[in-house]
Design an enzyme around this catalytic site. Structure first.
Site, short mmCIF file in Angstrom:
data_model
loop_
_atom_site.label_atom_id
_atom_site.label_comp_id
_atom_site.label_asym_id
_atom_site.label_seq_id
_atom_site.Cartn_x
_atom_site.Cartn_y
_atom_site.Cartn_z
N LYS A 22 0.84 -1.21 0.00
CA LYS A 22 0.00 0.00 0.00
C LYS A 22 0.86 1.25 0.00
CE LYS A 22 -1.82 1.55 4.05
NZ LYS A 22 -1.56 2.95 4.40
N ASN A 23 1.84 1.28 0.91
CA ASN A 23 2.59 2.53 1.11
C ASN A 23 3.64 2.78 0.04
OD1 ASN A 23 0.96 3.08 3.23
ND2 ASN A 23 2.44 2.49 4.82
N ARG A 92 -4.96 10.61 4.24
CA ARG A 92 -3.90 11.62 4.40
C ARG A 92 -2.86 11.53 3.29
NH1 ARG A 92 -3.59 13.88 9.13
NH2 ARG A 92 -1.40 14.28 8.76
N CYS A 116 -6.04 12.91 13.09
CA CYS A 116 -5.93 11.51 12.69
C CYS A 116 -5.99 10.67 13.94
CB CYS A 116 -4.60 11.33 11.97
SG CYS A 116 -4.15 9.63 11.66
N ARG A 121 -0.02 14.27 13.35
CA ARG A 121 0.49 14.11 11.99
C ARG A 121 0.48 15.37 11.13
NH1 ARG A 121 -1.78 8.54 9.62
NH2 ARG A 121 0.11 8.61 8.38
N PRO A 122 1.22 16.39 11.53
CA PRO A 122 1.30 17.60 10.70
C PRO A 122 2.09 17.36 9.40
CG PRO A 122 2.77 17.77 12.58
CD PRO A 122 2.04 16.48 12.73
N ASP A 124 4.15 19.94 8.17
CA ASP A 124 5.03 21.12 8.13
C ASP A 124 6.34 20.85 7.39
OD1 ASP A 124 5.22 19.47 10.58
OD2 ASP A 124 7.00 20.68 10.97
N GLN A 125 6.84 19.63 7.46
CA GLN A 125 8.12 19.33 6.81
C GLN A 125 7.99 19.28 5.29
OE1 GLN A 125 11.01 19.27 8.71
NE2 GLN A 125 9.46 19.94 10.16
N ASP A 304 4.10 0.33 12.14
CA ASP A 304 2.94 -0.32 11.53
C ASP A 304 2.80 -1.79 11.93
OD1 ASP A 304 2.28 2.04 10.29
OD2 ASP A 304 3.13 1.50 8.34
N ILE A 326 6.96 6.73 17.30
CA ILE A 326 6.66 7.48 16.07
C ILE A 326 5.37 8.30 16.19
CG2 ILE A 326 6.33 7.31 13.56
CD1 ILE A 326 9.09 6.36 14.38
N ARG A 396 -8.99 -0.58 4.14
CA ARG A 396 -8.15 0.48 3.57
C ARG A 396 -6.78 -0.06 3.18
NH1 ARG A 396 -7.84 5.96 6.77
NH2 ARG A 396 -6.35 6.15 5.07
N1 EPU Z 1 5.75 14.54 11.13
C1 EPU Z 1 5.73 15.88 11.42
N2 EPU Z 1 5.73 16.78 10.38
C2 EPU Z 1 5.72 16.39 9.08
C3 EPU Z 1 5.73 15.01 8.79
C4 EPU Z 1 5.76 14.10 9.84
O1 EPU Z 1 5.73 16.29 12.59
O2 EPU Z 1 5.69 17.25 8.19
C5 EPU Z 1 5.79 13.55 12.23
C6 EPU Z 1 4.51 12.72 12.29
O3 EPU Z 1 3.49 13.37 13.01
C7 EPU Z 1 5.00 11.45 12.95
C8 EPU Z 1 6.43 11.30 12.41
O4 EPU Z 1 6.79 12.60 11.95
O5 EPU Z 1 5.04 11.61 14.34
C9 EPU Z 1 6.57 10.32 11.27
O6 EPU Z 1 5.55 10.51 10.32
P1 EPU Z 1 5.72 10.19 8.78
O7 EPU Z 1 5.61 11.48 8.02
O8 EPU Z 1 6.90 9.36 8.53
O9 EPU Z 1 4.40 9.36 8.50
P2 EPU Z 1 3.58 9.38 7.17
O10 EPU Z 1 4.49 9.60 6.03
O11 EPU Z 1 2.39 10.24 7.33
C10 EPU Z 1 3.85 6.84 6.57
C11 EPU Z 1 2.94 5.68 6.34
C12 EPU Z 1 2.31 5.27 7.67
C13 EPU Z 1 3.44 4.87 8.62
C14 EPU Z 1 4.42 6.04 8.78
C15 EPU Z 1 5.61 5.71 9.64
C16 EPU Z 1 2.20 6.07 4.07
C17 EPU Z 1 1.11 6.43 3.13
N3 EPU Z 1 1.92 6.07 5.39
O12 EPU Z 1 3.04 7.89 7.12
O13 EPU Z 1 1.50 4.13 7.40
O14 EPU Z 1 2.91 4.54 9.87
O15 EPU Z 1 4.88 6.46 7.48
O16 EPU Z 1 6.30 4.63 9.11
O17 EPU Z 1 3.30 5.76 3.66
C18 EPU Z 1 -0.21 2.58 7.81
O18 EPU Z 1 0.08 2.06 6.73
O19 EPU Z 1 -1.00 2.05 8.65
C19 EPU Z 1 0.37 3.88 8.14
C20 EPU Z 1 -0.14 4.69 9.08
#
Ligand code: EPU
Length: 416
Positions: A22-23, A92, A116, A121-122, A124-125, A304, A326, A396
Site C-alpha cells: 500500500k505505502n 492523508r 488523525c 500528523r502535521p 510542516d516538513q 505499523d 513514532i 483500507r
Molecule cells: N511529522 C511531522 N511533520 C511532518 C511530517 C511528519 O511532525 O511534516 C511527524 C509525524 O506526526 C509522525 C512522524 O513525523 O510523528 C513520522 O511521520 P511520517 O511522516 O513518517 O508518517 P507518514 O508519512 O504520514 C507513513 C505511512 C504510515 C506509517 C508512517 C511511519 C504512508 C502512506 N503512510 O506515514 O502508514 O505509519 O509512514 O512509518 O506511507 C499505515 O500504513 O498504517 C500507516 C499509518
C-alpha cells in the site's frame, strides 16, 4: 457497516499470496502526475486507499486503466491541480500529489489533512522543504496553496524522518532546476521503490536507500514500467497470525530482506522461519514467548507492526514492554484487547503486557488500520467468538484479509 465474525482456535496451514505494498503504491500512483507519458504498473494491491487515490487522480485528469493488479496511468490530460478536503480527509496520503503537481505545473492546491486517530500528523516538513525549493506557500481556507514558476534545487534537512515528506520532496526535486540534497531522508523500502520508479522514468537520483538522497533535476520525465514492491506489513501481519495461532504457512510473492527486525523478533517469539528469494515459511507449534521492542524508523522496528506484535504478546509466556516512538496515540487497540481478557497497561509511550493463558472472544471495535489487524490476530487466538466492528479501517490497507485467512484454515467471515 461490515463486521468480521471470528471463531478462535484453528491453526493456520497453507499458502498465502502477498499483495503489493500500500505505502509504495500510493506515492507511485502520484508519480503518474510527473509525466505526460504512460506508466505501466503491476502488483498494485486491491485496497480502499488505492481506490481513493485513483479517484482523486482521475478527478485531476489523469488517464487511468485498471485490469486486476495492473494499472496504466497517462498524465497527458492532467488539468485540475487540486486535492479537495473531502478526499484528503479520508486519506492523508493525498498530500503526495502536492510535490508532483507543483514540480510539473508550477501550482497546486491541496487541503490540509485534519486530525488523525493515531496522532496529530502535521505536514510542516513537506511545506518547509518545498519552500526551501523556492515555492511560495500560503494556507487559506484550510488549503495549502503552493506556487513556483520553476522549483530550484536546495539542501533540505527535515526536522524528523518523514516517509511521505521524503517522497513528496523527492518527486518535486526530480523536475527542479539544479541539485537537491535531502538529508535525514526516510529509508523505508517503499521510498526506495518510488525512487527506483523515478529513475526508470529518467530521474537522476543517487543515495537511494540511504538517509541522503541527491537529486539532479531533469527537464522532463518519461514513461516506465514498474512492479510494486511486496507489502512487508501485510507479510509480517500474517506471520504474527501464525505466531499467535500456531501452524505452518508459506507466504509467497514477498521478500525477507525488507523485514529483518520483525523476523528477528518472530524468531525470539519462537517461530521457525525459512525463506527463499520470494517466499517466507513460518512454523509454530509452541506457546509464543513475550518480546519487548521499541518502534523506530526503518530499518528499525516498524510502528505499523506494533499492534500486531502486541496481540501475540497478549497470549505469550512472560511480560513485555512495547514503546511507541513514532506516533503519540497509537495504543487505541489496547482497550479492545483488554476486553478480550488481555492484561495491558499504558504508561505514556509504553505499554506493559503481562501474557495470559487465554483470551476470550467478545465484541470489539476497530479504530485504525493496524489496530484492526491486531484485533483479527487476537480474535483468531481467542477462545469463542469475536465480532469486530468498523472493519472499513482494515479494508483500507489489507487486500481481502478474511479471504486470505479463511484459505489457510481460519474461521472468519464478513458480515454485511
Ligand atoms: N511529522 C511531522 N511533520 C511532518 C511530517 C511528519 O511532525 O511534516 C511527524 C509525524 O506526526 C509522525 C512522524 O513525523 O510523528 C513520522 O511521520 P511520517 O511522516 O513518517 O508518517 P507518514 O508519512 O504520514 C507513513 C505511512 C504510515 C506509517 C508512517 C511511519 C504512508 C502512506 N503512510 O506515514 O502508514 O505509519 O509512514 O512509518 O506511507 C499505515 O500504513 O498504517 C500507516 C499509518
Amino acid at each position: 457497516m461490515d463486521k468480521l465474525l471470528i471463531q478462535g482456535g484453528p491453526r493456520l496451514n497453507g499458502d498465502i499470496k502477498i499483495s503489493g505494498a500500500k505505502n509504495a503504491a500510493l506515492p507511485i500512483l502520484c508519480a503518474g502526475l510527473l509525466t505526460s507519458d504512460t506508466l505501466q504498473l503491476s502488483n498494485v494491491p486491491h485496497l480502499q486507499d488505492v481506490a481513493t487515490m485513483l479517484k482523486l487522480l482521475r478527478q485531476m485528469g489523469l488517464g487511468i486503466e485498471q485490469d486486476g493488479e495492473n494499472v496504466t496511468l497517462n498524465g497527458a490530460g492532467v488539468d485540475k491541480l487540486e486535492a479537495p478536503y473531502d478526499m484528503v480527509k479520508t486519506m492523508r496520503a493525498s498530500i503526495l500529489v502536492l510535490g508532483p503537481l507543483l514540480a510539473r505545473f508550477g501550482e497546486a492546491r491541496v487541503s490540509l489533512p485534519g486530525g488523525c486517530a493515531i496522532g496529530s500528523r502535521p505536514v510542516d516538513q513537506h511545506i518547509k522543504g518545498l519552500q526551501a525549493m523556492g515555492a511560495e506557500i500560503t494556507i487559506e481556507a484550510g488549503y495549502i496553496h503552493a506556487k513556483a514558476k520553476k522549483l530550484k534545487g536546495a539542501r533540505i534537512v527535515t526536522d524528523m524522518i518523514t516517509v511521505t515528506g521524503t517522497e513528496n520532496l523527492l518527486m518535486a526535486a526530480t523536475l527542479a532546476e539544479g541539485e537537491t540534497i535531502l538529508d535525514n531522508a526516510a529509508r523505508e523500502p517503499e521510498v526506495t521503490d518510488l525512487a527506483n520508479l523515478l529513475v526508470a522514468m529518467g530521474a537522476n537520483i543517487t543515495g537511494i536507500g540511504t538517509d541522503r538522497l541527491v537529486i539532479h533535476g531533469v527537464e522532463r520525465l518519461h514513461g516506465a514500467s514498474h512492479k510494486v514492491i511486496a507489502d512487508r506489513i501485510e507479510t509480517a501481519t500474517f506471520l504474527c497470525a501464525v505466531a499467535a495461532t500456531g501452524g505452518d504457512v508459506t507466504l509467497t510473492n514477498t521478500r525477507s530482506d525488507i523485514l529483518d527486525v520483525a523476523l528477528d523478533k518472530l524468531r525470539e517469539v519462537g517461530v521457525i522461519l525459512t525463506s527463499g528469494p520470494d517466499w517466507i515459511r513460518a512454523q509454530m507449534s509452541a506457546r509464543p514467548k513475550a518480546v519487548s521492542f521499541r518502534t523506530t524508523e526503518y530499518p528499525g522496528f516498524p510502528t505499523d507492526m506494533q499492534a500486531q506484535f502486541m496481540a501475540v504478546n497478549c497470549i505469550a509466556e512472560g511480560s513485555s514492554r512495547v514503546t511507541e516512538t513514532i506516533f503519540e496515540n497509537r495504543f487505541m487497540h489496547v482497550q479492545e484487547m483488554n476486553r478480550l481478557g488481555a492484561h495491558i497497561s499504558i504508561d505514556g509511550h509504553n505499554a506493559i503486557i503481562n501474557g495470559v493463558d487465554k483470551l476470550v472472544g467478545a465484541p470489539v471495535m476497530a479504530t485504525d488500520l493496524r489496530a484492526s489487524a491486531s484485533l483479527v490476530i487476537a480474535a483468531m487466538a481467542a477462545q469463542g467468538e469475536t465480532l469486530i466492528d468498523r472493519i472499513y479501517h482494515l479494508d483500507r490497507g489489507y487486500d481481502r484479509m478474511e479471504v486470505k485467512l479463511s484459505a489457510v484454515g481460519a474461521n472468519i467471515q464478513r458480515i454485511k
